[in-house]
Each structure stands twice: as C-alpha cells, then as structure tokens.
Design an enzyme around this catalytic site. Structure first.
Site, mmCIF file in Angstrom:
data_model
loop_
_atom_site.group_PDB
_atom_site.id
_atom_site.type_symbol
_atom_site.label_atom_id
_atom_site.label_comp_id
_atom_site.label_asym_id
_atom_site.label_seq_id
_atom_site.Cartn_x
_atom_site.Cartn_y
_atom_site.Cartn_z
ATOM 1 N N CYS A 145 -7.115 2.876 -12.803
ATOM 2 C CA CYS A 145 -7.455 4.019 -11.950
ATOM 3 C C CYS A 145 -8.943 3.985 -11.595
ATOM 4 C CB CYS A 145 -7.182 5.330 -12.672
ATOM 5 S SG CYS A 145 -5.461 5.688 -12.958
ATOM 6 N N GLU A 201 -11.847 7.238 -5.174
ATOM 7 C CA GLU A 201 -12.152 6.841 -3.792
ATOM 8 C C GLU A 201 -13.590 7.222 -3.470
ATOM 9 O OE1 GLU A 201 -10.603 5.579 -0.804
ATOM 10 O OE2 GLU A 201 -9.145 4.872 -2.257
ATOM 11 N N ARG A 236 0.830 -1.199 0.000
ATOM 12 C CA ARG A 236 0.000 0.000 0.000
ATOM 13 C C ARG A 236 0.861 1.243 0.000
ATOM 14 N NH1 ARG A 236 -5.185 0.807 1.490
ATOM 15 N NH2 ARG A 236 -4.595 2.709 0.446
ATOM 16 N N ARG A 283 2.937 3.925 -16.210
ATOM 17 C CA ARG A 283 3.297 3.381 -17.527
ATOM 18 C C ARG A 283 4.460 4.125 -18.172
ATOM 19 N NH1 ARG A 283 -2.363 2.386 -17.710
ATOM 20 N NH2 ARG A 283 -2.809 4.380 -18.660
ATOM 21 N N ARG A 295 -1.867 6.487 7.871
ATOM 22 C CA ARG A 295 -1.359 5.316 8.587
ATOM 23 C C ARG A 295 -0.078 5.694 9.337
ATOM 24 N NH1 ARG A 295 -3.108 0.041 7.590
ATOM 25 N NH2 ARG A 295 -1.931 -0.240 9.507
ATOM 26 N N ARG A 339 -4.058 7.139 -3.792
ATOM 27 C CA ARG A 339 -3.775 5.898 -3.058
ATOM 28 C C ARG A 339 -3.408 4.818 -4.062
ATOM 29 N NH1 ARG A 339 -7.966 8.374 -0.206
ATOM 30 N NH2 ARG A 339 -7.761 8.346 2.064
ATOM 31 N N TYR A 386 3.889 6.072 2.705
ATOM 32 C CA TYR A 386 2.962 7.205 2.785
ATOM 33 C C TYR A 386 3.773 8.487 2.725
ATOM 34 C CZ TYR A 386 -0.482 3.714 3.808
ATOM 35 O OH TYR A 386 -1.315 2.623 3.696
#
Length: 120
Positions: free
Chosen positions: A74, A77, A6, A62, A115, A89, A107
C-alpha cells in the site's frame, strides 16, 4: 508475459469496514474479468488518496481465500488539488497470455470518471 491490470474504486466515508469491503470487491471483479487466479499474480500495488487513513487496503486482499501469499503493498497517491476524493487505486501484475488490448481494467463507484474510455 506479465501484464498490468488497473482498477479503482471510491468509498463514501473513510471507515475501516467500507475500505476493506470496496477493496475486496474491486480485486475480485478485476480477477474475474481477466480470468486471473491468485497463483497468476506477481504482485499488487494499492494506493489511496490521502483522505483514507482508517485501514490498510492490503488487508482486504490478503483476507480473500487463496490470496494469502500474493505480495501486496500500500501507498498514498499524490495529493493533487481537485483530484477524486476517497479513492482506492490498484495495479495488479499478472502472468497471462492475453494481449494488452484484451485486459479488462475495472473502475467502480465514482472512480468511473477516471477512465470513462475503459468503463463498459
């Protein structure tokens, strides 16, 4: 074994250039921290908050050398009130022998608040 890596970052403005630069930076840092090469990657899912509409972040992935054939998708959210704004994200599915606890999640920028337990 496939593991999920992540990551997230933010941009200061919804500009094509900044979205692409920050997405590329995030992807490169995720790959480096986990010793991942493009051929190790099964797929990448990128989501953005709904306030990012200037670019497809997948273009940044890419455009990286060696990443042309990595499957990337893609999406947006969920639009949750008071959520972190201008956020990208990323979920990278990688083939690795690492244990789940050894995966380094990345992050950057204001996304460190998502997080704080995983930020080094």
């Amino acid at each position: 074994m496939i593991r999920g890596v992540r990551g997230a970052t933010t941009v200061t403005a919804d500009s094509n250039e900044e979205v692409l630069i920050e997405t590329a930076r995030l992807v490169q840092e995720m790959a480096k921290a986990n010793d991942v090469q493009p051929e190790d990657i099964a797929s990448v899912i990128i989501s953005t908050t709904t306030d990012i509409t200037s670019a497809f972040p997948a273009r940044a992935v890419r455009s990286l050398e060696g990443w042309t054939y990595v499957p990337v998708m893609c999406t947006h959210e969920m639009d949750v009130p008071n959520a972190l704004e201008k956020c990208v994200r990323l979920l990278m599915h990688v083939n690795t022998n690492k244990e789940q606890r050894d995966i380094q999640h990345i992050y950057l920028n204001n996304a460190v608040i998502l997080r704080p337990d995983l930020v080094k």
